[in-house]
Design a protein around this motif. Structure first.
Motif, PDB file in Angstrom:
ATOM      1  N   GLU A  43       2.055  -1.393  -4.586  1.00 49.01           N
ATOM      2  CA  GLU A  43       0.781  -0.670  -4.662  1.00 49.01           C
ATOM      3  C   GLU A  43      -0.069  -1.253  -5.795  1.00 49.01           C
ATOM      4  O   GLU A  43       0.400  -1.390  -6.925  1.00 49.01           O
ATOM      5  CB  GLU A  43       1.062   0.829  -4.892  1.00 49.01           C
ATOM      6  CG  GLU A  43      -0.112   1.665  -5.337  1.00 49.01           C
ATOM      7  CD  GLU A  43      -1.281   1.688  -4.359  1.00 49.01           C
ATOM      8  OE1 GLU A  43      -1.062   1.937  -3.164  1.00 49.01           O
ATOM      9  OE2 GLU A  43      -2.420   1.436  -4.802  1.00 49.01           O
ATOM     10  N   ALA A  44      -1.334  -1.544  -5.480  1.00 50.68           N
ATOM     11  CA  ALA A  44      -2.209  -2.184  -6.465  1.00 50.68           C
ATOM     12  C   ALA A  44      -2.557  -1.257  -7.627  1.00 50.68           C
ATOM     13  O   ALA A  44      -2.637  -1.687  -8.774  1.00 50.68           O
ATOM     14  CB  ALA A  44      -3.484  -2.656  -5.772  1.00 50.68           C
ATOM     15  N   MET A  45      -2.742   0.027  -7.325  1.00 53.39           N
ATOM     16  CA  MET A  45      -3.211   0.928  -8.384  1.00 53.39           C
ATOM     17  C   MET A  45      -2.067   1.416  -9.273  1.00 53.39           C
ATOM     18  O   MET A  45      -0.912   1.443  -8.847  1.00 53.39           O
ATOM     19  CB  MET A  45      -3.911   2.129  -7.751  1.00 53.39           C
ATOM     20  CG  MET A  45      -5.291   1.741  -7.249  1.00 53.39           C
ATOM     21  SD  MET A  45      -6.284   3.156  -6.881  1.00 53.39           S
ATOM     22  CE  MET A  45      -5.454   3.804  -5.472  1.00 53.39           C
ATOM     23  N   GLY A  68       0.820  -1.207   0.000  1.00 54.13           N
ATOM     24  CA  GLY A  68       0.000   0.000   0.000  1.00 54.13           C
ATOM     25  C   GLY A  68       0.853   1.255   0.000  1.00 54.13           C
ATOM     26  O   GLY A  68       1.541   1.536   0.980  1.00 54.13           O
ATOM     27  N   VAL A 125      -2.018  16.437   5.067  1.00 57.19           N
ATOM     28  CA  VAL A 125      -0.549  16.488   5.039  1.00 57.19           C
ATOM     29  C   VAL A 125      -0.002  15.061   4.959  1.00 57.19           C
ATOM     30  O   VAL A 125      -0.525  14.160   5.612  1.00 57.19           O
ATOM     31  CB  VAL A 125       0.010  17.156   6.325  1.00 57.19           C
ATOM     32  CG1 VAL A 125       1.536  17.143   6.316  1.00 57.19           C
ATOM     33  CG2 VAL A 125      -0.507  18.576   6.498  1.00 57.19           C
ATOM     34  N   ALA A 182     -10.198  10.494   6.874  1.00 57.27           N
ATOM     35  CA  ALA A 182      -9.857   9.913   8.181  1.00 57.27           C
ATOM     36  C   ALA A 182      -8.671  10.691   8.746  1.00 57.27           C
ATOM     37  O   ALA A 182      -7.527  10.259   8.655  1.00 57.27           O
ATOM     38  CB  ALA A 182      -9.521   8.441   8.009  1.00 57.27           C
ATOM     39  N   LEU A 183      -8.966  11.850   9.308  1.00 58.81           N
ATOM     40  CA  LEU A 183      -7.915  12.721   9.833  1.00 58.81           C
ATOM     41  C   LEU A 183      -8.259  13.146  11.249  1.00 58.81           C
ATOM     42  O   LEU A 183      -9.425  13.425  11.560  1.00 58.81           O
ATOM     43  CB  LEU A 183      -7.779  13.975   8.959  1.00 58.81           C
ATOM     44  CG  LEU A 183      -7.322  13.744   7.519  1.00 58.81           C
ATOM     45  CD1 LEU A 183      -7.410  15.025   6.706  1.00 58.81           C
ATOM     46  CD2 LEU A 183      -5.901  13.185   7.483  1.00 58.81           C
ATOM     47  N   VAL A 234      -3.144  -0.884   3.845  1.00 61.44           N
ATOM     48  CA  VAL A 234      -4.009  -0.793   2.661  1.00 61.44           C
ATOM     49  C   VAL A 234      -5.316  -0.056   2.973  1.00 61.44           C
ATOM     50  O   VAL A 234      -6.324  -0.261   2.318  1.00 61.44           O
ATOM     51  CB  VAL A 234      -4.301  -2.199   2.087  1.00 61.44           C
ATOM     52  CG1 VAL A 234      -3.036  -2.814   1.506  1.00 61.44           C
ATOM     53  CG2 VAL A 234      -4.915  -3.120   3.143  1.00 61.44           C
ATOM     54  N   GLY A 235      -5.287   0.793   3.966  1.00 60.27           N
ATOM     55  CA  GLY A 235      -6.463   1.596   4.299  1.00 60.27           C
ATOM     56  C   GLY A 235      -7.044   1.208   5.651  1.00 60.27           C
ATOM     57  O   GLY A 235      -6.597   0.237   6.278  1.00 60.27           O
ATOM     58  N   GLU A 251       4.731   7.139   4.960  1.00 58.01           N
ATOM     59  CA  GLU A 251       5.343   7.728   6.162  1.00 58.01           C
ATOM     60  C   GLU A 251       6.183   6.683   6.902  1.00 58.01           C
ATOM     61  O   GLU A 251       7.344   6.942   7.244  1.00 58.01           O
ATOM     62  CB  GLU A 251       4.259   8.289   7.095  1.00 58.01           C
ATOM     63  CG  GLU A 251       3.618   9.568   6.553  1.00 58.01           C
ATOM     64  CD  GLU A 251       2.645  10.252   7.516  1.00 58.01           C
ATOM     65  OE1 GLU A 251       2.162  11.336   7.174  1.00 58.01           O
ATOM     66  OE2 GLU A 251       2.354   9.703   8.607  1.00 58.01           O
ATOM     67  N   GLY A 310      -0.062   4.252   0.336  1.00 60.54           N
ATOM     68  CA  GLY A 310      -0.910   5.319   0.867  1.00 60.54           C
ATOM     69  C   GLY A 310      -0.112   6.123   1.881  1.00 60.54           C
ATOM     70  O   GLY A 310       1.126   6.034   1.947  1.00 60.54           O
ATOM     71  N   ILE A 311      -0.832   6.887   2.696  1.00 63.95           N
ATOM     72  CA  ILE A 311      -0.131   7.805   3.607  1.00 63.95           C
ATOM     73  C   ILE A 311       0.672   7.033   4.651  1.00 63.95           C
ATOM     74  O   ILE A 311       1.831   7.346   4.911  1.00 63.95           O
ATOM     75  CB  ILE A 311      -1.126   8.777   4.281  1.00 63.95           C
ATOM     76  CG1 ILE A 311      -2.038   9.415   3.227  1.00 63.95           C
ATOM     77  CG2 ILE A 311      -0.362   9.835   5.054  1.00 63.95           C
ATOM     78  CD1 ILE A 311      -2.937  10.505   3.743  1.00 63.95           C
ATOM     79  N   ILE A 312       0.065   5.989   5.223  1.00 59.37           N
ATOM     80  CA  ILE A 312       0.784   5.228   6.266  1.00 59.37           C
ATOM     81  C   ILE A 312       2.002   4.530   5.661  1.00 59.37           C
ATOM     82  O   ILE A 312       3.108   4.591   6.207  1.00 59.37           O
ATOM     83  CB  ILE A 312      -0.152   4.194   6.936  1.00 59.37           C
ATOM     84  CG1 ILE A 312      -1.254   4.919   7.712  1.00 59.37           C
ATOM     85  CG2 ILE A 312       0.637   3.255   7.852  1.00 59.37           C
ATOM     86  CD1 ILE A 312      -2.231   4.013   8.430  1.00 59.37           C
TER      87      ILE A 312
HETATM   88  P1  NAD Z   1      -4.659   4.903   2.272  1.00 53.64           P
HETATM   89  O1  NAD Z   1      -6.056   4.807   1.828  1.00 53.64           O
HETATM   90  O2  NAD Z   1      -4.014   6.232   2.372  1.00 53.64           O
HETATM   91  O3  NAD Z   1      -3.736   4.038   1.305  1.00 53.64           O
HETATM   92  C1  NAD Z   1      -3.907   2.671   1.112  1.00 53.64           C
HETATM   93  C2  NAD Z   1      -3.221   2.280  -0.183  1.00 53.64           C
HETATM   94  O4  NAD Z   1      -3.196   0.871  -0.268  1.00 53.64           O
HETATM   95  C3  NAD Z   1      -3.943   2.797  -1.423  1.00 53.64           C
HETATM   96  O5  NAD Z   1      -3.031   3.436  -2.271  1.00 53.64           O
HETATM   97  C4  NAD Z   1      -4.520   1.536  -2.031  1.00 53.64           C
HETATM   98  O6  NAD Z   1      -4.622   1.584  -3.440  1.00 53.64           O
HETATM   99  C5  NAD Z   1      -3.504   0.501  -1.594  1.00 53.64           C
HETATM  100  N1  NAD Z   1      -4.039  -0.868  -1.584  1.00 53.64           N
HETATM  101  C6  NAD Z   1      -5.257  -1.302  -1.177  1.00 53.64           C
HETATM  102  N2  NAD Z   1      -5.345  -2.647  -1.295  1.00 53.64           N
HETATM  103  C7  NAD Z   1      -4.148  -3.064  -1.786  1.00 53.64           C
HETATM  104  C8  NAD Z   1      -3.622  -4.341  -2.113  1.00 53.64           C
HETATM  105  N3  NAD Z   1      -4.341  -5.451  -1.970  1.00 53.64           N
HETATM  106  N4  NAD Z   1      -2.356  -4.412  -2.585  1.00 53.64           N
HETATM  107  C9  NAD Z   1      -1.607  -3.278  -2.730  1.00 53.64           C
HETATM  108  N5  NAD Z   1      -2.074  -2.052  -2.444  1.00 53.64           N
HETATM  109  C10 NAD Z   1      -3.319  -1.944  -1.968  1.00 53.64           C
HETATM  110  O7  NAD Z   1      -4.600   4.116   3.645  1.00 53.64           O
HETATM  111  P2  NAD Z   1      -3.506   4.043   4.773  1.00 53.64           P
HETATM  112  O8  NAD Z   1      -2.176   4.453   4.284  1.00 53.64           O
HETATM  113  O9  NAD Z   1      -3.676   2.694   5.376  1.00 53.64           O
HETATM  114  O10 NAD Z   1      -4.006   5.137   5.796  1.00 53.64           O
HETATM  115  C11 NAD Z   1      -5.350   5.099   6.304  1.00 53.64           C
HETATM  116  C12 NAD Z   1      -5.827   6.484   6.603  1.00 53.64           C
HETATM  117  O11 NAD Z   1      -5.188   6.979   7.774  1.00 53.64           O
HETATM  118  C13 NAD Z   1      -5.456   7.491   5.528  1.00 53.64           C
HETATM  119  O12 NAD Z   1      -6.407   7.513   4.499  1.00 53.64           O
HETATM  120  C14 NAD Z   1      -5.428   8.782   6.263  1.00 53.64           C
HETATM  121  O13 NAD Z   1      -6.686   9.379   6.244  1.00 53.64           O
HETATM  122  C15 NAD Z   1      -5.041   8.377   7.674  1.00 53.64           C
HETATM  123  N6  NAD Z   1      -3.638   8.784   7.889  1.00 53.64           N
HETATM  124  C16 NAD Z   1      -3.341  10.095   7.827  1.00 53.64           C
HETATM  125  C17 NAD Z   1      -2.045  10.498   7.983  1.00 53.64           C
HETATM  126  C18 NAD Z   1      -1.717  11.949   7.885  1.00 53.64           C
HETATM  127  O14 NAD Z   1      -2.638  12.757   7.959  1.00 53.64           O
HETATM  128  N7  NAD Z   1      -0.465  12.331   7.730  1.00 53.64           N
HETATM  129  C19 NAD Z   1      -1.038   9.579   8.218  1.00 53.64           C
HETATM  130  C20 NAD Z   1      -1.385   8.242   8.260  1.00 53.64           C
HETATM  131  C21 NAD Z   1      -2.689   7.855   8.107  1.00 53.64           C
END
Ligand code: NAD
Ligand code: FAD
Length: 479
Positions: free
Chosen positions: A211-213, A188, A356, A325-326, A277-278, A195, A190-192
């Motif tokens: 990353e899947a997408m 994934g 951010v 989700a902030l 992954v979310g 970071e 994504g943000i986590i």
């Molecule tokens: P995310 O939604 O940001 O990212 C998840 C990623 O995983 C996406 O890009 C998605 O396409 C990918 N994914 C999903 N299924 C997959 C798979 N089977 N194989 C590969 N990739 C796959 O989710 P997150 O990073 O888990 O974070 C969750 C939420 O927590 C965030 O949306 C955010 O709102 C919050 N967060 C915020 C901050 C910040 O504000 N700085 C920091 C961390 C988390």
């Protein structure tokens, strides 16, 4: 007789505790039920944010950045630091200390404001009654004038990559590694993932993100996403897009990740794997079937613009409802709901919530992206300015990235600001304030920004909207 409260909040994260404090400040008898037990086995307030989210991740991002700077960034300043060493257990201990301070601080604030902190599980019943089951002892029923559901979210799990001890972990486990994994996999981008991947990459891990997408950070302005990806690549973070994980195996104390991409089936062997992954709303046993509360089609508690559910006097806030989700969104919803319960007229401007990503460089944005406005068909104009041309950024050797401003073509009103660069997390707040007050780019053009400052890049990006940037050799033609 059942204990009675004006307000019962279920959940003590940044949404729930803020709601409880505000309700008490407004003179209401308030209880906050929270069931979180920390890794020491003690009840702790602050929810995901303080315990295993925002705060500990930023503590590790700061520690790892300092180490990285000492190793890689000092030499250019003429500072010799040849024997820089990382003590991971010390770094984790510091992080734990910060978490404890924050969570104890929340407990102190509840106490100081006269909120009853009830340690255990809460469940909404019909008729605004709440069943409270303490960690120890018998359940009791509370009568509530109003109920605020603030139960937060939990990591989404992948059946093909089940968590395994300290080897395949979600966010909480990724904050606890006791040594730097030689090779780290992240599912994934994504943000986590970005970071926490950054934390361990800075400390020396070879990081591969799957990353899947095919689209990197789709919620981020495309130009900004591209710039971040380029910078992450330069830091040796290998982001593999369009890659689907098909399975994981634990073999000889390593994790084998199998995935497929355009080139066919692939495999990767890593020391640790983070699954990010979310997150999904956490509604398990939160309300009874006859409570009157409903979920929407995505599993969030159904609420209106004011966070009211379909049951009068029952509200839901934070990660458990629609929207980003902030933590700051959860907090502001908590404050808004407490004020509404007290009879005030108030609302949140959901169009002005900043986001951010605390990578290096940081990414921050508010309002519409260029892709969003383009697809809406509305006429718009943009201005960009690079940190490369800013004196303060040069002085700090932090020249990657830019600020991009999107404005309405006709009214000149600022509709979106997108930043990738140093201190993006702080500069973005100037854009939020400007947008809250309905500023035009001309308003920002006419303001005096302190020199030398990174914020001058925002100023110049606003000037660039009309081809008026001063520190730019590129002459932009007015449309
Ligand atoms: P995310 O939604 O940001 O990212 C998840 C990623 O995983 C996406 O890009 C998605 O396409 C990918 N994914 C999903 N299924 C997959 C798979 N089977 N194989 C590969 N990739 C796959 O989710 P997150 O990073 O888990 O974070 C969750 C939420 O927590 C965030 O949306 C955010 O709102 C919050 N967060 C915020 C901050 C910040 O504000 N700085 C920091 C961390 C988390
Ligand atoms: P939570 O913080 O999840 O709190 C909910 C609380 O309710 C928990 O304590 C839970 O135990 C409790 N609870 C649940 N059900 C019950 C029940 N039935 N009875 C009693 N108690 C219950 N956001 C940002 O804005 N900035 C960041 O930098 C950031 N970084 C993050 C980093 C990571 C690694 C993660 C995982 C998240 C991050 N987030 C960040 C997101 C942020 O943590 C959440 O958006 C925020 O915590 C949501 O707040 P909340 O109050 O809705 O829920």
């Amino acid at each position: 007789m059942a204990k009675s409260y004006d307000v019962v909040v279920i959940g003590g994260g940044p949404g729930g505790y803020a709601a409880a404090i505000k309700a008490a400040q407004l003179g209401m008898k308030t209880a906050c039920i929270d069931m979180y037990i920390n890794k020491d086995g003690n009840p702790a307030l602050g929810g995901t944010c303080a315990n295993v989210g925002c705060i500990p991740s930023k503590a590790l991002l700061d520690s790892s950045w300092k180490y990285h700077e000492a190793k890689e960034g000092f030499a250019i300043h003429g500072i010799e630091a040849k024997t820089v060493k990382m003590n991971v257990p010390e770094m984790i201990k510091r992080k734990d200390g910060i978490v404890k301070k924050q969570t104890d601080g929340v407990a102190m604030l509840l106490k100081a404001n006269g909120v009853d902190w009830l340690q255990g599980r809460g469940k909404l019943l019909s008729g605004k009654q709440v069943e409270f089951t303490p960690h120890e002892g018998d359940a009791e029923t509370l009568d509530a004038g109003n109920v605020i559901l603030a139960a937060g979210s939990e990591p989404i799990s992948l059946p093909m990559a089940p968590l395994h001890e300290d080897m395949v972990v979600a966010n909480a486990g990724a904050l606890e590694f006791t040594e730097v994994p030689k090779k780290l996999g992240v599912i994934g981008a994504g943000i986590i993932g970005l970071e926490l991947g950054s934390v361990w990459s800075r400390l020396g891990s070879e990081v591969v993100v799957i990353e899947a997408m095919d689209n990197f950070l789709p919620m981020v302005d495309r130009q900004v996403g591209k710039e971040l990806l380029k910078n992450l690549k330069a830091q040796n973070i290998d982001v593999q897009l369009s890659a689907r994980v098909t399975g994981t195996k634990i073999e000889k104390n390593k994790v084998k990740v199998e995935y497929s991409n355009a080139d066919g089936d692939q495999s990767l062997v890593v020391d640790k794997l983070i699954v990010a992954v979310g997150r999904r709303p956490y509604t398990e046993d939160l309300f009874s079937a006859d409570s009157g509360v409903n979920l929407d089609e995505r599993g969030f508690i159904f609420v209106n613009h004011s966070c009211a559910t379909e049951v009068p006097g029952v509200y839901a806030i934070g990660d458990i409802v629609r929207g980003p989700a902030l933590a700051h969104k959860a907090t502001e919803e908590g404050v808004m709901v407490a004020e509404i319960i007290a009879g005030h007229h108030t609302a949140i401007n959901y169009d002005c919530i900043p986001s951010v990503i605390y990578t290096h460089p940081e990414v921050a944005w508010v309002g519409v992206t260029e892709e969003q406005i383009k697809s809406s068909g509305d006429a718009y104009k943009t201005g960009t300015f690079a940190f490369m041309a800013n004196g303060r950024a040069a002085a700090a050797n932090e020249t990657a990235g830019f600020v991009k401003v999107i404005a309405d073509e006709e009214t000149d009103r600022v509709l979106g600001v997108h930043i990738v660069g140093p201190q993006a997390s702080e500069i973005i707040m100037q854009a939020v304030i400007a947008m809250e007050f309905g500023a035009s780019t001309e308003d920002l053009q006419m303001m005096v920004f302190a020199h030398p400052g990174l914020s001058e890049v925002l100023h110049e990006a606003c000037l660039d909207v009309d081809g008026k940037a001063i520190h730019s050799a590129k002459r932009k033609r007015k449309k």
